[in-house]
Design a protein around this motif. Structure first.
Motif, PDB file in Angstrom:
ATOM      1  N   THR A   5     -17.919   3.824  13.850  1.00 52.71           N
ATOM      2  CA  THR A   5     -18.049   5.157  14.450  1.00 52.71           C
ATOM      3  C   THR A   5     -16.754   5.948  14.399  1.00 52.71           C
ATOM      4  N   GLU A   6     -15.604   5.251  14.390  1.00 53.18           N
ATOM      5  CA  GLU A   6     -14.325   5.966  14.383  1.00 53.18           C
ATOM      6  C   GLU A   6     -13.374   5.412  13.332  1.00 53.18           C
ATOM      7  N   ALA A   7     -13.916   4.989  12.213  1.00 48.71           N
ATOM      8  CA  ALA A   7     -13.089   4.523  11.092  1.00 48.71           C
ATOM      9  C   ALA A   7     -13.822   4.822   9.790  1.00 48.71           C
ATOM     10  N   HIS A   8     -13.078   5.294   8.782  1.00 54.04           N
ATOM     11  CA  HIS A   8     -13.688   5.696   7.520  1.00 54.04           C
ATOM     12  C   HIS A   8     -12.832   5.235   6.342  1.00 54.04           C
ATOM     13  N   LEU A   9     -13.503   4.849   5.278  1.00 53.68           N
ATOM     14  CA  LEU A   9     -12.832   4.547   4.025  1.00 53.68           C
ATOM     15  C   LEU A   9     -12.821   5.809   3.180  1.00 53.68           C
ATOM     16  N   GLY A  10     -11.645   6.145   2.640  1.00 51.88           N
ATOM     17  CA  GLY A  10     -11.523   7.367   1.851  1.00 51.88           C
ATOM     18  C   GLY A  10     -11.164   7.091   0.403  1.00 51.88           C
ATOM     19  N   TYR A  11     -11.574   8.012  -0.465  1.00 51.06           N
ATOM     20  CA  TYR A  11     -11.219   7.931  -1.876  1.00 51.06           C
ATOM     21  C   TYR A  11     -10.656   9.285  -2.283  1.00 51.06           C
ATOM     22  N   ARG A  12      -9.396   9.315  -2.665  1.00 52.92           N
ATOM     23  CA  ARG A  12      -8.772  10.564  -3.126  1.00 52.92           C
ATOM     24  C   ARG A  12      -8.769  10.558  -4.648  1.00 52.92           C
ATOM     25  N   LYS A  13      -9.501  11.497  -5.198  1.00 50.12           N
ATOM     26  CA  LYS A  13      -9.576  11.576  -6.649  1.00 50.12           C
ATOM     27  C   LYS A  13      -8.507  12.513  -7.171  1.00 50.12           C
ATOM     28  N   GLY A  14      -7.706  12.000  -8.107  1.00 48.38           N
ATOM     29  CA  GLY A  14      -6.675  12.813  -8.742  1.00 48.38           C
ATOM     30  C   GLY A  14      -7.019  13.078 -10.181  1.00 48.38           C
ATOM     31  N   LYS A  15      -6.109  13.742 -10.866  1.00 48.39           N
ATOM     32  CA  LYS A  15      -6.364  14.066 -12.262  1.00 48.39           C
ATOM     33  C   LYS A  15      -6.328  12.820 -13.146  1.00 48.39           C
ATOM     34  N   ARG A  16      -5.530  11.837 -12.758  1.00 47.86           N
ATOM     35  CA  ARG A  16      -5.392  10.644 -13.598  1.00 47.86           C
ATOM     36  C   ARG A  16      -6.049   9.407 -12.996  1.00 47.86           C
ATOM     37  N   SER A  17      -5.946   9.251 -11.696  1.00 50.66           N
ATOM     38  CA  SER A  17      -6.506   8.043 -11.062  1.00 50.66           C
ATOM     39  C   SER A  17      -6.891   8.355  -9.629  1.00 50.66           C
ATOM     40  N   GLY A  18      -7.588   7.412  -9.036  1.00 47.97           N
ATOM     41  CA  GLY A  18      -7.998   7.564  -7.657  1.00 47.97           C
ATOM     42  C   GLY A  18      -7.284   6.559  -6.749  1.00 47.97           C
ATOM     43  N   VAL A  19      -7.207   6.905  -5.471  1.00 49.32           N
ATOM     44  CA  VAL A  19      -6.517   6.066  -4.487  1.00 49.32           C
ATOM     45  C   VAL A  19      -7.425   5.869  -3.283  1.00 49.32           C
ATOM     46  N   TRP A  20      -7.442   4.648  -2.735  1.00 47.95           N
ATOM     47  CA  TRP A  20      -8.207   4.358  -1.533  1.00 47.95           C
ATOM     48  C   TRP A  20      -7.381   4.659  -0.288  1.00 47.95           C
ATOM     49  N   LEU A  21      -8.023   5.223   0.729  1.00 46.48           N
ATOM     50  CA  LEU A  21      -7.382   5.562   1.999  1.00 46.48           C
ATOM     51  C   LEU A  21      -8.233   5.004   3.144  1.00 46.48           C
ATOM     52  N   VAL A  22      -7.630   4.928   4.312  1.00 43.41           N
ATOM     53  CA  VAL A  22      -8.384   4.593   5.520  1.00 43.41           C
ATOM     54  C   VAL A  22      -7.894   5.500   6.635  1.00 43.41           C
ATOM     55  N   ARG A  23      -8.833   5.950   7.471  1.00 46.24           N
ATOM     56  CA  ARG A  23      -8.458   6.700   8.661  1.00 46.24           C
ATOM     57  C   ARG A  23      -9.258   6.121   9.832  1.00 46.24           C
TER      58      ARG A  23
END
Length: 462
Positions: free
Chosen positions: A30-48
């Motif tokens: 409910t208060e945590a999310h997995l994120g994916y930041r897409k860039g021009k060359r590659s993507g990065v995983w995030l968490v908040r």
């Protein structure tokens, strides 16, 4: 952030390839999310995530580089499943730390050890009747807490383990500390040190608040697994050292004669001699003998009632009757006759320095203290020509003497206030020798003889 999360399709590399540039989120709880930041060359995983204990805004942290080629594990990148696991673990650790901080100052290995040392010092001081520092305290300060510079002794830094908070303690922390102990330490010394630290951590558990216990419910299991006893590899060395401490009757006699001479030279009035005679006659530990009372010497029965040791987990209350000879009773008589039953059986003079003088004078009589046998023992063993012998050798010798004389192992253990397991572990070869001697005494001639020659058994060919 909007109250309603619109989850993005980030579960596969193909789905992520269709996303636009920027950050896309998927719910973990409910208060945590997995994120994916897409860039021009590659993507990065995030968490908040948001911590339940501090009520702060969402926090955010990077997890790793996304594998946008396929959905197979690859070195240096994370698939969706791998990123999900990393994110959940990261959030769990963060919330644990926040909960610990909310419950108050987080207890550490350092605070646990300091509290344990204080308890041990207080206990040992009560037993000795004066302010003392426990052996465990010396070991733990040297190898866990660290020590400041003292005279010519260099300062010793604290072990990294000391700063670890108890809620975050892992088995690897304990194993790493153990592996980094100096190689020159004997295996038995390492085991004593390990036992001290294990006791300190176990003692900290009841003091933790209910909230702190929730943070790491497996704490006791971690301590147990991290301190599993290792096989001592220097058994041969230990056995050899013990062999050198098993004395003959003549050597014991030399030690007692030397003790009488040193006693006379130091004008100890028989105090030192009586103590050493009792150690030799009973095989008891010095800590037991110095706690004896006049009432523990039973003249009519020719026995000494030896107080139980403090070693072990209790169960050592009461006294064990140890028979002694008339010669021992005669030596002890001056300390018994005419004295109160509750008075210490073994006393010695203490000395104090006269004011504004280098002269020392006798001040009062009192029971022997923890380390007071060390200095006179050096003189005794040098006089006896046994420079390597320690006071404990009298105990080793007494145990072996009992085994060689055919006493049951249970009785030997009882007389020496120890366990059958310890006797079997440390004196196994003496047990085997003693049992062989008993078995040999039971051997009787079986082969019939006639006229000094062996009779040929009928039916046997020549």
């Amino acid at each position: 952030m909007a109250n309603t999360l619109t989850e993005a399709q980030i579960t596969t590399a193909k789905a992520r390839s269709r996303l636009g540039l920027g950050v896309h989120w998927r719910r973990l709880d409910t208060e945590a999310h997995l994120g994916y930041r897409k860039g021009k060359r590659s993507g990065v995983w995030l968490v908040r995530w948001r911590n339940h204990y501090d009520g702060a805004d969402y926090r955010q942290a990077p997890i790793g580089i996304a594998n946008d080629i396929n959905d197979k594990p690859a070195e240096g990148t994370l698939t969706f499943d791998q990123a999900t696991k990393e994110a959940r673990d990261y959030v769990a650790r963060s919330r644990t730390v926040a909960a610990a901080q909310a419950a108050g100052p987080a207890p550490t290995v350092l605070t646990a050890v300091e509290a344990y040392i204080n308890e041990r010092n207080a206990r040992d001081s009560r037993r000795s009747g004066r302010e003392v520092r426990s052996d465990a305290g010396h070991r733990l300060r040297r190898y866990v807490l660290g020590q400041e510079k003292r005279g010519n002794q260099e300062a010793i830094p604290a072990a990294p383990l000391a700063a670890v908070e108890l809620h975050a303690l892992k088995e690897d922390d304990l194993l790493t500390w153990r592996d980094e102990l100096p190689e020159e330490l004997k295996a038995t010394t390492k085991q004593r040190l390990t036992n001290d630290l294990k006791a300190a951590l176990n003692a900290a558990w009841p003091r933790l608040s209910a909230e702190q216990k929730k943070l790491n419910p497996t704490f006791l299991a971690i301590v147990k697994d991290g301190f599993k006893a290792e096989r001592i590899d220097d058994d041969d060395d230990a056995s050899t050292a013990r062999d050198n401490q098993i004395l003959t009757d003549a050597q014991v006699g030399n030690l007692l004669r030397a003790a009488a001479e040193i006693d006379a030279e130091q004008e100890s009035e028989g105090d030192l001699y009586r103590l050493v005679v009792c150690l030799a006659a009973t095989g008891a530990r010095f800590a037991q003998v110095r706690r004896m009372r006049v009432s523990n010497a039973q003249l009519k029965e020719r026995r000494l009632m030896m107080p139980g040791s403090y070693k072990g987990r209790g169960g050592n209350g009461g006294s064990v009757p140890i028979p002694v000879g008339d010669d021992v009773i005669e030596v002890l008589l001056p300390a018994i006759v005419g004295r109160p039953k509750e008075a210490p059986l073994f006393e010695r003079w203490s000395y104090e320095q006269e004011p504004h003088s280098i002269t020392w004078k006798r001040s009062e009589r009192g029971p022997w203290k923890t380390a007071e046998l060390t200095r006179p023992w050096r003189a005794i063993r040098q006089r006896a020509g046994l420079p390597e012998v320690i006071p404990y050798s009298l105990r080793h010798t007494s145990i072996v003497r009992g085994l060689r004389n055919g006493l049951p192992i249970q009785q030997v253990a009882k007389l020496h206030n120890t366990s059958v397991t310890m006797i079997e572990r440390h004196y196994a070869k003496y047990i085997a020798t003693a049992l062989e001697a008993l078995a040999r005494a039971a051997v009787v001639p079986l082969v019939p003889q006639q006229g000094g020659n062996v009779v040929t058994i009928a039916g046997r060919g020549r």
